[in-house]
Design a protein around this motif. Structure first.
Motif, mmCIF file in Angstrom:
data_model
loop_
_atom_site.group_PDB
_atom_site.id
_atom_site.type_symbol
_atom_site.label_atom_id
_atom_site.label_comp_id
_atom_site.label_asym_id
_atom_site.label_seq_id
_atom_site.Cartn_x
_atom_site.Cartn_y
_atom_site.Cartn_z
ATOM 1 N N ASP A 139 29.286 76.702 -15.702
ATOM 2 C CA ASP A 139 30.007 75.445 -15.471
ATOM 3 C C ASP A 139 30.279 74.698 -16.775
ATOM 4 O O ASP A 139 31.226 73.927 -16.857
ATOM 5 C CB ASP A 139 29.233 74.550 -14.496
ATOM 6 N N THR A 140 29.456 74.918 -17.822
ATOM 7 C CA THR A 140 29.676 74.233 -19.108
ATOM 8 C C THR A 140 30.599 75.008 -20.037
ATOM 9 O O THR A 140 31.239 74.421 -20.907
ATOM 10 C CB THR A 140 28.329 73.982 -19.819
ATOM 11 N N ASP A 141 30.674 76.290 -19.875
ATOM 12 C CA ASP A 141 31.553 77.157 -20.680
ATOM 13 C C ASP A 141 32.266 78.086 -19.700
ATOM 14 O O ASP A 141 31.855 79.209 -19.474
ATOM 15 C CB ASP A 141 30.735 77.980 -21.691
ATOM 16 N N CYS A 142 33.356 77.616 -19.148
ATOM 17 C CA CYS A 142 34.039 78.377 -18.100
ATOM 18 C C CYS A 142 35.348 78.951 -18.646
ATOM 19 O O CYS A 142 36.321 78.227 -18.852
ATOM 20 C CB CYS A 142 34.305 77.492 -16.886
ATOM 21 N N GLY A 143 35.341 80.222 -18.930
ATOM 22 C CA GLY A 143 36.532 80.900 -19.460
ATOM 23 C C GLY A 143 36.651 80.825 -20.960
ATOM 24 O O GLY A 143 37.277 81.674 -21.583
ATOM 25 N N ALA A 144 36.048 79.804 -21.580
ATOM 26 C CA ALA A 144 36.083 79.636 -23.039
ATOM 27 C C ALA A 144 34.920 78.743 -23.459
ATOM 28 O O ALA A 144 34.361 78.001 -22.639
ATOM 29 C CB ALA A 144 37.407 79.024 -23.474
ATOM 30 N N CYS A 145 34.579 78.802 -24.696
ATOM 31 C CA CYS A 145 33.493 77.991 -25.241
ATOM 32 C C CYS A 145 33.836 76.507 -25.084
ATOM 33 O O CYS A 145 34.924 76.068 -25.456
ATOM 34 C CB CYS A 145 33.277 78.308 -26.713
ATOM 35 N N GLY A 146 32.917 75.731 -24.500
ATOM 36 C CA GLY A 146 33.086 74.288 -24.377
ATOM 37 C C GLY A 146 34.068 73.841 -23.315
ATOM 38 O O GLY A 146 34.347 72.659 -23.187
ATOM 39 N N SER A 147 34.609 74.761 -22.573
ATOM 40 C CA SER A 147 35.565 74.414 -21.521
ATOM 41 C C SER A 147 34.829 74.372 -20.190
ATOM 42 O O SER A 147 34.688 75.382 -19.502
ATOM 43 C CB SER A 147 36.699 75.444 -21.490
ATOM 44 N N GLY A 148 34.343 73.178 -19.824
ATOM 45 C CA GLY A 148 33.521 73.059 -18.630
ATOM 46 C C GLY A 148 34.328 72.662 -17.407
ATOM 47 O O GLY A 148 35.456 72.194 -17.497
ATOM 48 N N CYS A 149 33.723 72.873 -16.285
ATOM 49 C CA CYS A 149 34.318 72.464 -15.018
ATOM 50 C C CYS A 149 33.850 71.047 -14.692
ATOM 51 O O CYS A 149 32.720 70.678 -14.996
ATOM 52 C CB CYS A 149 33.892 73.405 -13.897
ATOM 53 N N ASP A 150 34.733 70.242 -14.088
ATOM 54 C CA ASP A 150 34.328 68.883 -13.721
ATOM 55 C C ASP A 150 33.461 68.913 -12.465
ATOM 56 O O ASP A 150 33.212 69.969 -11.878
ATOM 57 C CB ASP A 150 35.543 67.965 -13.570
ATOM 58 N N ALA A 151 33.058 67.758 -12.042
ATOM 59 C CA ALA A 151 32.115 67.645 -10.921
ATOM 60 C C ALA A 151 32.709 68.090 -9.590
ATOM 61 O O ALA A 151 31.985 68.244 -8.602
ATOM 62 C CB ALA A 151 31.618 66.209 -10.808
ATOM 63 N N THR A 152 34.010 68.328 -9.531
ATOM 64 C CA THR A 152 34.627 68.709 -8.264
ATOM 65 C C THR A 152 34.735 70.215 -8.092
ATOM 66 O O THR A 152 35.245 70.690 -7.075
ATOM 67 C CB THR A 152 36.049 68.100 -8.154
ATOM 68 N N GLY A 153 34.303 70.981 -9.102
ATOM 69 C CA GLY A 153 34.441 72.418 -8.986
ATOM 70 C C GLY A 153 33.329 73.181 -9.676
ATOM 71 O O GLY A 153 32.459 72.607 -10.319
ATOM 72 N N ALA A 154 33.372 74.486 -9.544
ATOM 73 C CA ALA A 154 32.374 75.371 -10.148
ATOM 74 C C ALA A 154 33.094 76.536 -10.811
ATOM 75 O O ALA A 154 34.226 76.867 -10.471
ATOM 76 C CB ALA A 154 31.414 75.879 -9.091
ATOM 77 N N CYS A 155 32.418 77.153 -11.752
ATOM 78 C CA CYS A 155 33.002 78.282 -12.485
ATOM 79 C C CYS A 155 32.762 79.561 -11.690
ATOM 80 O O CYS A 155 31.640 79.876 -11.307
ATOM 81 C CB CYS A 155 32.374 78.381 -13.863
ATOM 82 N N GLY A 156 33.819 80.259 -11.475
ATOM 83 C CA GLY A 156 33.721 81.554 -10.814
ATOM 84 C C GLY A 156 34.464 82.584 -11.638
ATOM 85 O O GLY A 156 35.682 82.536 -11.749
ATOM 86 N N ARG A 157 33.732 83.442 -12.288
ATOM 87 C CA ARG A 157 34.293 84.515 -13.127
ATOM 88 C C ARG A 157 35.259 83.987 -14.192
ATOM 89 O O ARG A 157 36.334 84.517 -14.418
ATOM 90 C CB ARG A 157 34.971 85.569 -12.276
ATOM 91 N N GLY A 158 34.866 82.867 -14.814
ATOM 92 C CA GLY A 158 35.642 82.334 -15.927
ATOM 93 C C GLY A 158 36.759 81.395 -15.535
ATOM 94 O O GLY A 158 37.562 81.017 -16.375
ATOM 95 N N MET A 159 36.803 80.976 -14.284
ATOM 96 C CA MET A 159 37.837 80.017 -13.830
ATOM 97 C C MET A 159 37.185 78.941 -12.986
ATOM 98 O O MET A 159 36.372 79.239 -12.098
ATOM 99 C CB MET A 159 38.932 80.733 -13.035
ATOM 100 N N CYS A 160 37.544 77.692 -13.284
ATOM 101 C CA CYS A 160 37.034 76.572 -12.481
ATOM 102 C C CYS A 160 37.769 76.573 -11.134
ATOM 103 O O CYS A 160 38.996 76.695 -11.075
ATOM 104 C CB CYS A 160 37.287 75.240 -13.184
ATOM 105 N N ALA A 161 36.995 76.466 -10.122
ATOM 106 C CA ALA A 161 37.577 76.426 -8.768
ATOM 107 C C ALA A 161 36.978 75.232 -8.024
ATOM 108 O O ALA A 161 35.778 74.932 -8.179
ATOM 109 C CB ALA A 161 37.273 77.717 -8.023
ATOM 110 N N PRO A 162 37.794 74.521 -7.246
ATOM 111 C CA PRO A 162 37.264 73.362 -6.512
ATOM 112 C C PRO A 162 36.253 73.813 -5.458
ATOM 113 O O PRO A 162 36.324 74.924 -4.930
ATOM 114 C CB PRO A 162 38.497 72.727 -5.880
ATOM 115 N N PHE A 163 35.308 72.926 -5.187
ATOM 116 C CA PHE A 163 34.341 73.201 -4.134
ATOM 117 C C PHE A 163 35.081 73.249 -2.797
ATOM 118 O O PHE A 163 36.014 72.487 -2.572
ATOM 119 C CB PHE A 163 33.262 72.112 -4.064
ATOM 120 N N THR A 164 34.719 74.123 -1.932
ATOM 121 C CA THR A 164 35.310 74.184 -0.594
ATOM 122 C C THR A 164 34.328 73.571 0.400
ATOM 123 O O THR A 164 33.120 73.679 0.256
ATOM 124 C CB THR A 164 35.632 75.641 -0.205
ATOM 125 N N SER A 165 34.855 72.923 1.392
ATOM 126 C CA SER A 165 33.965 72.311 2.370
ATOM 127 C C SER A 165 33.909 73.064 3.651
ATOM 128 O O SER A 165 34.631 73.891 4.006
ATOM 129 C CB SER A 165 34.343 70.876 2.665
#
Length: 190
Positions: free
Chosen positions: A164-190
């Protein structure tokens, strides 16, 4: 007769004006009208034991280093014998004196993973491939999901970029609305 003793005067030895000047001798005498060396100058040796021809052997050369017929020839090195001892001046080609023993010369090939640009300059990479370029040093290719985020070539690809802090690249984190999945930030699903 100019008052010289041609039998003992080293400036008139055996004849007027004949100065004792034997090669390589530090001290000389005139005995019986013949010049003879009594001691060799530093770096010279009396090879044949004949004091009348001086100290004819230079023992500060690469082929007679410190004594007659002692070669000064170190592996993959430039050497000198200016002091009468074989000294390593510099390594030649892509070799290093890694054991710090001048007698073994430059025994270690450089440009390898354990001695890349210099002795003990090792290349390792736990998360990818590594090679040594003899000009540029360690070269890294990171495995998928890893990167060199600290710019330290010694530890290779040390950071997972699937977090979540390094998603796809160094220092490229995901915000609080999503999580990193295989190098891409994706929004949480409900």
């Amino acid at each position: 007769d100019d008052g010289f003793n041609l039998q003992t005067d080293k400036n008139n030895c055996g004849a007027c004006g004949k100065v004792c000047s034997l090669p390589g001798a530090s001290t000389q005498v005139c005995t019986g009208g013949v010049c003879q060396s009594t001691a060799c100058a530093a770096g010279f040796k009396d090879l044949d034991g004949d004091p009348t021809n001086g100290c004819e052997r230079n023992i500060r050369s690469l082929s007679d280093c410190g004594d007659c017929d002692v070669d000064c020839d170190l592996v993959n090195a430039n050497e000198s014998c200016m002091t009468g001892s074989c000294v390593l001046s510099a390594c030649t080609g892509s070799f290093g004196n890694c054991d710090m023993n001048p007698a073994t010369g430059c025994e270690t090939p450089l440009g390898t993973l354990t001695n890349c640009l210099s002795c003990s300059n090792s290349c390792s990479n736990a998360h990818g491939q590594v090679s040594c370029n003899g000009t540029n040093g360690c070269q890294y290719m990171c495995s998928t999901g890893w990167d060199n985020c600290d710019a330290n070539p010694a530890n290779g690809c040390e950071t997972s970029v699937w977090t979540d802090t390094d998603c796809g690249a160094c220092g490229s984190g995901c915000d609080a609305t999503g999580a990193c999945g295989r190098g891409m930030c994706a929004p949480f699903t409900s």
